[in-house]
Design a protein around this motif. Structure first.
Motif, mmCIF file in Angstrom:
data_model
loop_
_atom_site.group_PDB
_atom_site.id
_atom_site.type_symbol
_atom_site.label_atom_id
_atom_site.label_comp_id
_atom_site.label_asym_id
_atom_site.label_seq_id
_atom_site.Cartn_x
_atom_site.Cartn_y
_atom_site.Cartn_z
ATOM 1 N N LEU A 46 -23.436 1.724 17.445
ATOM 2 C CA LEU A 46 -22.270 0.932 17.066
ATOM 3 C C LEU A 46 -22.721 -0.505 16.901
ATOM 4 O O LEU A 46 -23.820 -0.873 17.325
ATOM 5 C CB LEU A 46 -21.187 1.055 18.129
ATOM 6 N N ARG A 47 -21.900 -1.305 16.290
ATOM 7 C CA ARG A 47 -22.234 -2.715 16.072
ATOM 8 C C ARG A 47 -21.297 -3.595 16.875
ATOM 9 O O ARG A 47 -20.093 -3.343 16.947
ATOM 10 C CB ARG A 47 -22.133 -3.075 14.594
ATOM 11 N N SER A 48 -21.869 -4.612 17.479
ATOM 12 C CA SER A 48 -21.056 -5.598 18.194
ATOM 13 C C SER A 48 -20.321 -6.436 17.149
ATOM 14 O O SER A 48 -20.657 -6.385 15.958
ATOM 15 C CB SER A 48 -21.959 -6.486 19.053
ATOM 16 N N PRO A 49 -19.340 -7.232 17.570
ATOM 17 C CA PRO A 49 -18.658 -8.114 16.606
ATOM 18 C C PRO A 49 -19.641 -9.017 15.856
ATOM 19 O O PRO A 49 -19.406 -9.373 14.710
ATOM 20 C CB PRO A 49 -17.700 -8.920 17.474
ATOM 21 N N GLY A 50 -20.775 -9.335 16.484
ATOM 22 C CA GLY A 50 -21.782 -10.163 15.834
ATOM 23 C C GLY A 50 -22.759 -9.373 14.976
ATOM 24 O O GLY A 50 -23.684 -9.932 14.402
ATOM 25 N N GLY A 51 -22.576 -8.045 14.891
ATOM 26 C CA GLY A 51 -23.428 -7.216 14.041
ATOM 27 C C GLY A 51 -24.653 -6.642 14.739
ATOM 28 O O GLY A 51 -25.484 -6.010 14.102
ATOM 29 N N HIS A 52 -24.774 -6.845 16.042
ATOM 30 C CA HIS A 52 -25.935 -6.329 16.779
ATOM 31 C C HIS A 52 -25.739 -4.871 17.149
ATOM 32 O O HIS A 52 -24.629 -4.430 17.435
ATOM 33 C CB HIS A 52 -26.162 -7.156 18.046
#
Length: 110
Positions: A46-52
């Motif tokens: 999955l991706r964090s809100p920052g795209g990580h």
């Protein structure tokens, strides 16, 4: 504690709690390995809100099995396919077992 309490997520096998760096560290591998098994579609972080990228405990177990096969000399693409098939077999066996138990309960109740 309520269901929305973040501490409850610590018990959730599918909660993406681990960063790519921490996941690689826990597995004793590189971030490149995690990217490669992602590209092979073994796991999709999955991706964090920052795209990580963020990984769950379940994904780490899958990645660990792939790493074990790669360490034994299996090419990464083949290792990913083996792990996918193993996972599918385990799920089919679980479903089969549940259906046998349900049939046995039904037969016993007739």
């Amino acid at each position: 504690m309520t269901a929305d309490n973040p501490h409850n997520r610590l018990d959730d096998d599918d909660y993406p709690a681990y960063t790519m760096g921490r996941a690689a560290e826990l597995l004793g591998t590189t971030q490149g390995f995690l990217r490669a098994i992602g590209e092979a579609r073994l796991i999709t972080p999955l991706r964090s809100p920052g795209g990580h990228r963020r990984y769950s405990r379940y994904q780490l177990r899958i990645a660990a099995r792939a790493r074990e096969l790669v360490d034994q000399g299996t090419p990464i693409e083949a290792a990913c396919r083996i792990v996918i098939l193993e996972d599918q077999l385990e799920e089919a066996q679980r479903i089969n077992s549940e259906q046998r138990r349900a049939a046995a309960r039904h037969t016993a109740g007739v």
